[in-house]
Motif scaffolding. Structure first.
Motif, PDB file in Angstrom:
ATOM      1  N   GLY A  29       7.880  -6.364  -2.158  1.00  0.00           N
ATOM      2  CA  GLY A  29       8.666  -6.312  -0.941  1.00  0.00           C
ATOM      3  C   GLY A  29       8.375  -7.473  -0.003  1.00  0.00           C
ATOM      4  O   GLY A  29       7.628  -8.403  -0.335  1.00  0.00           O
ATOM      5  N   VAL A  30       8.976  -7.394   1.168  1.00  0.00           N
ATOM      6  CA  VAL A  30       8.793  -8.408   2.206  1.00  0.00           C
ATOM      7  C   VAL A  30       7.737  -7.913   3.184  1.00  0.00           C
ATOM      8  O   VAL A  30       7.754  -6.747   3.582  1.00  0.00           O
TER       9      VAL A  30
ATOM     10  N   ARG B  96      12.390   0.650   1.373  1.00  0.00           N
ATOM     11  CA  ARG B  96      11.562   1.623   2.073  1.00  0.00           C
ATOM     12  C   ARG B  96      10.366   0.923   2.703  1.00  0.00           C
ATOM     13  O   ARG B  96       9.998  -0.188   2.310  1.00  0.00           O
ATOM     14  N   MET B  97       9.753   1.579   3.645  1.00  0.00           N
ATOM     15  CA  MET B  97       8.552   1.041   4.269  1.00  0.00           C
ATOM     16  C   MET B  97       7.314   1.577   3.553  1.00  0.00           C
ATOM     17  O   MET B  97       7.288   2.721   3.111  1.00  0.00           O
ATOM     18  N   ILE B  98       6.300   0.731   3.445  1.00  0.00           N
ATOM     19  CA  ILE B  98       4.998   1.143   2.908  1.00  0.00           C
ATOM     20  C   ILE B  98       3.918   0.495   3.760  1.00  0.00           C
ATOM     21  O   ILE B  98       3.924  -0.732   3.945  1.00  0.00           O
TER      22      ILE B  98
ATOM     23  N   ARG C 231      -3.220  -5.545   7.107  1.00  0.00           N
ATOM     24  CA  ARG C 231      -3.000  -4.845   5.836  1.00  0.00           C
ATOM     25  C   ARG C 231      -1.638  -5.247   5.266  1.00  0.00           C
ATOM     26  O   ARG C 231      -0.782  -5.769   5.990  1.00  0.00           O
ATOM     27  N   ASP C 232      -1.431  -4.971   3.979  1.00  0.00           N
ATOM     28  CA  ASP C 232      -0.221  -5.431   3.291  1.00  0.00           C
ATOM     29  C   ASP C 232       0.956  -4.474   3.493  1.00  0.00           C
ATOM     30  O   ASP C 232       1.558  -3.973   2.532  1.00  0.00           O
ATOM     31  N   ALA C 233       1.310  -4.224   4.764  1.00  0.00           N
ATOM     32  CA  ALA C 233       2.491  -3.416   5.057  1.00  0.00           C
ATOM     33  C   ALA C 233       3.734  -4.189   4.632  1.00  0.00           C
ATOM     34  O   ALA C 233       3.808  -5.405   4.801  1.00  0.00           O
TER      35      ALA C 233
ATOM     36  N   GLY D 181      -2.940   2.831   3.529  1.00  0.00           N
ATOM     37  CA  GLY D 181      -3.980   3.478   4.312  1.00  0.00           C
ATOM     38  C   GLY D 181      -3.496   4.521   5.285  1.00  0.00           C
ATOM     39  O   GLY D 181      -4.315   5.196   5.917  1.00  0.00           O
ATOM     40  N   LEU D 182      -2.191   4.700   5.427  1.00  0.00           N
ATOM     41  CA  LEU D 182      -1.645   5.712   6.322  1.00  0.00           C
ATOM     42  C   LEU D 182      -0.859   6.730   5.513  1.00  0.00           C
ATOM     43  O   LEU D 182      -0.148   6.368   4.571  1.00  0.00           O
ATOM     44  N   TYR D 183      -0.994   7.995   5.873  1.00  0.00           N
ATOM     45  CA  TYR D 183      -0.207   9.015   5.188  1.00  0.00           C
ATOM     46  C   TYR D 183       1.282   8.708   5.314  1.00  0.00           C
ATOM     47  O   TYR D 183       1.746   8.130   6.306  1.00  0.00           O
ATOM     48  N   GLY D 184       2.043   9.130   4.316  1.00  0.00           N
ATOM     49  CA  GLY D 184       3.448   8.766   4.235  1.00  0.00           C
ATOM     50  C   GLY D 184       4.291   9.211   5.415  1.00  0.00           C
ATOM     51  O   GLY D 184       5.285   8.569   5.747  1.00  0.00           O
ATOM     52  N   PHE D 185       3.914  10.301   6.078  1.00  0.00           N
ATOM     53  CA  PHE D 185       4.772  10.811   7.139  1.00  0.00           C
ATOM     54  C   PHE D 185       4.780   9.916   8.377  1.00  0.00           C
ATOM     55  O   PHE D 185       5.611  10.093   9.263  1.00  0.00           O
ATOM     56  N   ILE D 186       3.868   8.931   8.441  1.00  0.00           N
ATOM     57  CA  ILE D 186       3.915   7.953   9.529  1.00  0.00           C
ATOM     58  C   ILE D 186       4.032   6.521   9.001  1.00  0.00           C
ATOM     59  O   ILE D 186       3.825   5.577   9.771  1.00  0.00           O
ATOM     60  N   SER D 187       4.401   6.374   7.741  1.00  0.00           N
ATOM     61  CA  SER D 187       4.362   5.005   7.211  1.00  0.00           C
ATOM     62  C   SER D 187       5.347   4.696   6.097  1.00  0.00           C
ATOM     63  O   SER D 187       5.470   3.535   5.713  1.00  0.00           O
ATOM     64  N   ALA D 188       6.043   5.672   5.559  1.00  0.00           N
ATOM     65  CA  ALA D 188       6.742   5.452   4.288  1.00  0.00           C
ATOM     66  C   ALA D 188       8.210   5.829   4.356  1.00  0.00           C
ATOM     67  O   ALA D 188       8.720   6.532   3.489  1.00  0.00           O
TER      68      ALA D 188
END
Length: 533
Positions: free
Chosen positions: A318-319, A380-382, A358-360, A385-392
Motif C-alpha cells: 500500500g501507500v 483499507r487502512m492498516i 510505524r508502517d501505517a 500495533g493497534l487493534y483493528g477497531f481503531i486502525s483498520a
C-alpha cells in the motif's frame, strides 16, 4: 325453561366440526402457505438485491440493524460463544423469526386474507425501514419486490385453499377445509411450485452475489520499498501449528457487515479533508502510481479472546499513510484520523500513533494479490500495533483530520477505548483443550505477537503450575509480525494443565491479569487441560 346441551337438536344445515387431527392439519397447512409465500418474496428480493445492492436484501438489512442496536456486552458474548459463525447464526435467527411470523400470517389469512397479507406487509415494512437506515431510499426496491411477491403468492394460495366443493345432491354447498381430499392435493401442488420457484430465485441470487463478490484480478505494481524475504515457517515441522502466513481465504474477518461489498475500483475515490491545508481526492489509479511499500504485519481484532482465532499475519502492499497526509498538509488542531467507509461506517485513529514512524498504510494488496473484497477492496487502512477497531477501516473512501471533541466514531460512541495498543499475547495451537495424548514426548506449539513492543523475544511454557520453561522459537519476520514457537514435553500419565506466555523484545511479559475484550482488548494467560494415557 332452560334446555340442557344434550337436549338441543343439531342444526341439520350446520357443517359438522372436523376432527381435532384434521383441524391441526389444516392449521399447519395454512401456516405452511404463509411460509412458502414469504420464502418466495424473500428469494425474489434477494435476487433483485444481488443485481443492485446486496446489503439491501431484506434479511441482511434487518440483520445489520440488529447488529447496530445490540448492546456491546451481548455482541461480545455472541463472538465468544459462536466465533466466526456469529453472523451466520444472526442471519439464521432473523430468518427463523420471519418464518414463524409468516406462519402466523398464513393462519390469519385462513380467516381473513387481509389480516395475513397485512402481517406480511408489516414484516416487509420493517425490512424496508432497516434498508433506508442502513443505506438510502434507492435501496427500497428489494423490499417492494418482497411485498408484492409475498402478498400475491399468499392471495393465490388462499384462493386455491378456499375453493369449495359441491355438496351431496339436495344439500347446501359447504366450504371445503384446506387440507382435505382433492383440495389438499391442489394446494400442495401449488405450494410446491412456489417453493421450487423460491429455490430457483434464491439460488440465482446467491450465484450472482458470488460472481459479483469474487476477488478482482488486478496487476499490482512492484513496491518501491519491498518487504524482506519471507522465512520458512514451522508448519512443516510442528503438526497443528498455525502457518506463519495466513492465506487470504483463511484470514479472519470481523466487521459489522453481513454482506461482501461490491465496489468498482474505476469509480472509487479516497478524499482527505478536514484540518488540512488542501483537500485532495485520489483515484485507485492514483494510488497505483504512487510509491508503494510492502510489509509483513500481524493484525488483531479487539474482540479476540485469550487464545482466540481473530488474529492473523499477512503481507500487505500500500501507500504510506504519512505520504498521503503530507500531500494534504495536516493542520495544527487535529488529534484524530476520522476515516469513513463507502457506506458511512466510521473509525477513529489517534493521529500521533498513526504518524509516529510505524508502517501505517492505505493497503491495496494482500499476499501478492489485490485486496479480497471481504478484506476491504479497493483499499483499507492498516496501522501496525493497534487493534483493528481503531486502525483498520475497510472499503475506505474518506480520511478526515479532526479532533475527538468534534467527531465521535462508531466504536467510540459505544464506549470502546480511543487508544488501544495490541497487548502482548500468545496462543496455544496444539494440543487442543481436553485432548488425550500419549505418554512420552509431545509437542506444544503456537503463535505469539507483541507489535510495537520489540516483537516476540521468547515464549515460555508451564506444566501443572510449575516453573516457566523456555520454548524453542520459530523464525523472526519483524517486530510487527507474530512468531511461531514450540516446546517438547516429556509427558507422564494423568491429567495435566498446560499454559504459555510471551515476552517481548522490550522486556514486557504477558500479563496474567484477566480482562475481557471490552473496552481495550483481552488479557490473561491461556491455560488448558489435557489427559495423558
Amino acid at each position: 325453561m332452560a334446555t340442557s346441551t344434550s337436549d338441543r337438536t343439531p342444526d341439520p344445515g350446520a357443517s359438522p366440526r372436523p376432527p381435532r387431527s384434521e383441524r391441526i392439519a389444516g392449521t399447519a397447512l395454512w401456516a405452511g402457505l404463509g411460509v412458502v409465500s414469504t420464502l418466495l418474496g424473500m428469494a425474489a428480493a434477494h435476487l433483485v438485491a444481488a443485481v443492485t445492492t446486496p446489503s439491501s436484501s431484506p434479511v441482511l438489512a434487518v440483520g445489520s440493524q440488529v447488529i447496530d442496536l445490540t448492546p456491546t456486552p451481548l455482541k461480545e458474548w455472541a463472538i465468544r460463544q459462536f466465533g466466526a459463525a456469529d453472523k451466520i447464526i444472526l442471519v439464521g435467527s432473523v430468518v427463523l423469526v420471519v418464518l414463524v411470523l409468516a406462519g402466523v400470517a398464513g393462519v390469519l389469512a385462513r380467516r381473513r386474507l387481509a389480516l395475513g397479507a397485512g402481517l406480511l406487509v408489516a414484516l416487509v415494512a420493517l425490512a424496508a425501514a432497516a434498508a433506508v437506515v442502513q443505506g438510502s431510499v434507492t435501496e427500497l426496491l428489494p423490499s417492494l419486490v418482497a411485498a408484492v411477491t409475498g402478498v400475491a403468492s399468499l392471495w393465490w394460495l388462499h384462493a386455491k385453499a378456499s375453493a369449495t366443493s359441491a355438496a351431496e345432491p339436495g344439500q347446501p354447498r359447504q366450504p371445503r377445509e384446506a387440507g382435505t381430499g382433492a383440495s389438499r392435493r391442489g394446494v400442495l401442488v401449488a405450494a410446491g411450485a412456489l417453493a421450487a420457484a423460491a429455490a430457483v430465485l434464491g439460488g440465482a441470487g446467491r450465484f450472482i452475489t458470488g460472481l459479483r463478490s469474487g476477488n478482482v484480478d488486478i496487476a499490482l505494481p512492484d513496491p518501491a520499498s519491498p518487504a524482506d524475504p519471507f522465512p520458512q515457517g514451522l508448519e512443516g515441522q510442528v503438526e497443528g501449528i498455525t502457518p506463519l502466513r495466513i492465506d487470504n481465504a483463511d484470514f479472519y474477518r470481523v466487521d459489522t457487515r453481513l454482506d461482501t461489498p461490491v465496489i468498482d475500483q474505476d469509480s472509487w475515490t479516497l478524499t482527505i479533508d478536514g484540518d488540512v491545508e488542501r483537500e485532495i481526492t485520489l483515484t485507485f489509479d492514483d494510488l497505483l502510481e504512487m510509491d508503494l511499500i510492502e510489509r509483513d504485519i500481524t493484525m488483531t481484532c479487539v474482540s479476540n479472546s485469550v487464545g482466540g482465532e481473530f488474529v492473523g499475519g499477512a503481507r500487505w502492499l500500500g501507500v504510506r499513510l504519512t505520504d498521503l497526509l503530507d500531500m494534504a498538509g495536516v493542520g495544527d488542531t487535529a488529534d484524530q484520523i476520522y476515516s469513513t467507509d463507502f457506506d458511512g461506517m466510521t473509525i477513529s485513529t489517534p493521529l500521533d500513533l498513526a504518524t509516529d514512524g510505524r508502517d501505517a498504510m492505505i493497503a491495496i494488496g494482500m499476499n501478492g494479490e489485490a485486496l479480497p473484497r471481504a478484506h476491504g477492496f479497493p483499499a483499507r487502512m492498516i496501522v501496525p500495533g493497534l487493534y483493528g477497531f481503531i486502525s483498520a477501516t475497510k472499503w475506505i473512501t474518506r480520511i478526515t483530520l479532526t479532533t475527538y471533541a468534534e467527531k465521535s466514531a462508531y466504536w467510540t460512541d459505544r464506549d470502546w477505548a480511543t487508544d488501544a495498543p495490541i497487548k502482548v499475547s500468545t496462543r496455544i495451537d496444539t494440543p487442543n483443550a481436553l485432548e488425550e495424548l500419549p505418554v512420552g514426548e509431545n509437542v506444544i506449539g503456537g503463535v505469539a505477537w507483541a507489535q510495537q513492543k520489540g516483537g516476540v523475544d521468547k515464549v515460555q511454557v508451564r506444566i501443572d503450575g510449575g516453573a516457566w520453561q523456555d520454548a524453542e522459537m520459530g523464525p523472526s519476520v519483524n517486530n510487527d509480525y507474530w512468531r511461531q514457537w514450540f516446546y517438547r514435553w516429556d509427558a507422564s500419565e494423568g491429567g495435566h494443565t498446560v499454559a504459555a506466555r510471551a515476552i517481548s523484545g522490550d522486556g514486557t511479559t504477558q500479563t496474567p491479569a484477566r480482562a475481557m475484550p471490552f473496552p481495550e482488548g483481552a488479557s490473561g494467560i491461556q491455560e488448558l487441560r489435557v489427559t495423558v494415557t
